[in-house]
Design a protein around this motif. Structure first.
Motif, PDB file in Angstrom:
ATOM      1  N   TYR A 209       0.834  -1.207   0.000  1.00 31.60           N
ATOM      2  CA  TYR A 209       0.000   0.000   0.000  1.00 31.60           C
ATOM      3  C   TYR A 209       0.867   1.256   0.000  1.00 31.60           C
ATOM      4  CZ  TYR A 209      -3.964  -3.014   1.210  1.00 31.60           C
ATOM      5  OH  TYR A 209      -4.937  -3.984   1.209  1.00 31.60           O
ATOM      6  N   SER A 210       1.907   1.271   0.821  1.00 35.21           N
ATOM      7  CA  SER A 210       2.755   2.467   0.877  1.00 35.21           C
ATOM      8  C   SER A 210       3.495   2.683  -0.437  1.00 35.21           C
ATOM      9  CB  SER A 210       3.748   2.376   2.041  1.00 35.21           C
ATOM     10  OG  SER A 210       4.551   1.229   1.946  1.00 35.21           O
ATOM     11  N   SER A 214       3.128   5.907  -2.821  1.00 41.45           N
ATOM     12  CA  SER A 214       4.312   6.647  -3.259  1.00 41.45           C
ATOM     13  C   SER A 214       4.268   6.890  -4.766  1.00 41.45           C
ATOM     14  CB  SER A 214       5.579   5.859  -2.891  1.00 41.45           C
ATOM     15  OG  SER A 214       6.733   6.483  -3.404  1.00 41.45           O
ATOM     16  N   THR A 254       0.557   1.595   8.538  1.00 35.97           N
ATOM     17  CA  THR A 254       1.431   1.777   7.371  1.00 35.97           C
ATOM     18  C   THR A 254       0.786   2.698   6.349  1.00 35.97           C
ATOM     19  OG1 THR A 254       2.438  -0.412   7.667  1.00 35.97           O
ATOM     20  CG2 THR A 254       2.580   0.571   5.473  1.00 35.97           C
ATOM     21  N   ILE A 255      -0.492   2.493   6.087  1.00 33.92           N
ATOM     22  CA  ILE A 255      -1.219   3.320   5.120  1.00 33.92           C
ATOM     23  C   ILE A 255      -1.287   4.764   5.588  1.00 33.92           C
ATOM     24  CG2 ILE A 255      -3.504   3.729   4.119  1.00 33.92           C
ATOM     25  CD1 ILE A 255      -3.810   0.590   4.230  1.00 33.92           C
ATOM     26  N   ARG A 257       0.637   6.339   7.689  1.00 36.47           N
ATOM     27  CA  ARG A 257       1.968   6.936   7.685  1.00 36.47           C
ATOM     28  C   ARG A 257       2.369   7.347   6.271  1.00 36.47           C
ATOM     29  NH1 ARG A 257       3.916   3.501  10.740  1.00 36.47           N
ATOM     30  NH2 ARG A 257       4.723   2.018   9.190  1.00 36.47           N
ATOM     31  N   ALA A 258       2.070   6.496   5.290  1.00 32.77           N
ATOM     32  CA  ALA A 258       2.402   6.831   3.902  1.00 32.77           C
ATOM     33  C   ALA A 258       1.598   8.026   3.411  1.00 32.77           C
ATOM     34  CB  ALA A 258       2.150   5.619   3.005  1.00 32.77           C
ATOM     35  N   GLU A 261       3.273  11.089   4.935  1.00 35.02           N
ATOM     36  CA  GLU A 261       4.601  11.343   4.372  1.00 35.02           C
ATOM     37  C   GLU A 261       4.526  11.930   2.971  1.00 35.02           C
ATOM     38  OE1 GLU A 261       6.641   7.636   4.528  1.00 35.02           O
ATOM     39  OE2 GLU A 261       6.993   7.724   6.698  1.00 35.02           O
TER      40      GLU A 261
END
Length: 392
Positions: A209-210, A214, A254-255, A257-258, A261
């Motif tokens: 996912y990240s 990206s 994780t999702i 955080r991405a 970011e």
């Protein structure tokens, strides 16, 4: 006293959701009472509550139930009771089904390729959110909604799916680098435009996912185009033997955080859980009709609830129920399974580890089959099951 009344109200609401489904204390009681010639579908309402709460309280955006995973009315009623109000659908029949059950539901028509009749019919039923993955599909949506200005359109883009047990990248999705022109084209008429992707069913690594996020962030930054919404699709996994994913909370972290970011945190966010919402809430009991050495002939198979056991070749958490009172052996053997139809393709190679004293008349319970069990059944050769019972 207020708490007791609240608990009673919850119990009554759950009973109402399951009013057309027989209820039993345990699986053996159900199998004896039903005395069914077909396989038997089990439903565990507490698991629906647990998974609905997990997504609604921990995922940052909106969770759309992908009803293809299991559209049984009892499942739908329980999800609605536990707060699910948004549904992802792939056909006009699914849309009509949801509208008839829940007139106030939010409808998302996320199949990237639809018939003109389906687009017209969906819009007439109140659908305002559609997906597309090419210019021709976008034109169809515009034409069949009479160039409506109240649409939310999602462009499906193709992302890497190497971490998925069941990849879905070959059929739908435009390459990310081709997205900017299609986004700008959709923005000419639509009220809001977003992107959607799918990392593949049963994604075993949250980094997928990240990585997809990206790629999308880089495309948006380099092209200068902007979007309003982002749908990260489904793919959230559950446990099967040989597939042991991390906790879903880790996927959400994780999702999120991405998104932070890459500066995507201000977009309206969606996901489409299907398997992860309902797999653990269901199981299927399948009876042994014949044993030939280490081959078992069952009353369900790949044309029925066991499609995933035969075609992609997945195994499941298994339990044996012997109905003659005999003890289940501690020893185990690897078995291959055959379904009940006359088609020789109706087989499941496994190997499925089962007690070595398994015999005709025993029932094998396939756990975590609340997703794509009931939904995948055909009526080929007259073998199918409409028997759903609640346990617990």
């Amino acid at each position: 006293m207020q708490l007791v009344n609240s608990v009673k109200a919850q119990d009554v609401a759950v009973q109402r959701a399951l009013e057309d489904v027989p209820h039993y204390v345990n699986e053996c009681e159900a199998l004896i009472a039903e005395n069914c010639n077909d396989s038997v579908h089990f439903l565990y309402a507490d698991k629906i509550r647990e998974k609905a709460s997990l997504f609604l309280n921990n995922f940052r955006g909106s969770s759309l139930y992908a009803i293809k995973a299991n559209p049984h009315p009892a499942i739908m009623n329980l999800l609605w009771h536990y707060g699910v109000r948004k549904f992802e659908m792939a056909s006009l029949r699914e849309i009509e089904y949801v509208v008839n059950m829940f007139p106030e539901a939010e409808l998302y028509f996320m199949h990237p390729v639809k018939s003109r009749q389906a687009i017209r019919g969906a819009y007439a039923l109140g659908v305002r959110t559609f997906a597309f993955d090419c210019l021709d599909e976008l034109r169809k949506i515009e034409e069949e909604t009479d160039h409506a200005s109240d649409l939310s359109l999602f462009l499906r883009v193709r992302v890497d799916q190497v971490n998925a047990a069941y990849p879905l990248s070959d059929k739908f999705g435009v390459p990310v680098q081709e997205a900017p022109l299609l986004i700008q084209r959709a923005q000419q008429n639509a009220q809001k435009v977003g992107l959607t992707f799918h990392v593949g069913s049963q994604c075993m690594d949250p980094a997928a996912y990240s990585e997809a996020l990206s790629q999308i962030a880089n495309m948006l930054s380099s092209s200068g185009v902007s979007i309003d919404k982002l749908d990260i699709g489904g793919g959230f996994p559950v446990y099967y033997p040989g597939m042991e994913p991390g906790l879903l909370e880790g996927y959400f972290d994780t999702i999120h955080r991405a998104l932070d970011e890459h500066g995507l945190d201000t977009l309206e966010l969606y996901c489409e859980p299907g398997r992860a919402l309902v797999a653990e809430a269901g199981a299927v009991a399948v009876r042994v009709e014949m044993r030939k050495g280490q081959a078992l002939y069952m009353n369900d198979g790949t044309y029925g609830a066991l499609f995933d056991a035969g075609v992609p070749g997945w195994t499941y958490p298994l339990e044996l129920r012997k109905m003659d009172g005999a003890e289940v052996s501690d020893g185990a053997l690897p078995f291959r399974l055959y379904g009940p139809t006359c088609d020789s393709c109706d087989k499941m190679e496994g190997p499925f580890e089962l007690p070595d004293n398994i015999a005709e008349g025993d029932w094998v319970i396939f756990r975590h089959l609340g997703a794509y069990g009931y939904a995948m059944q055909t009526r080929f050769n007259g073998f199918y099951s409409e028997t759903m019972v609640a346990i617990g």
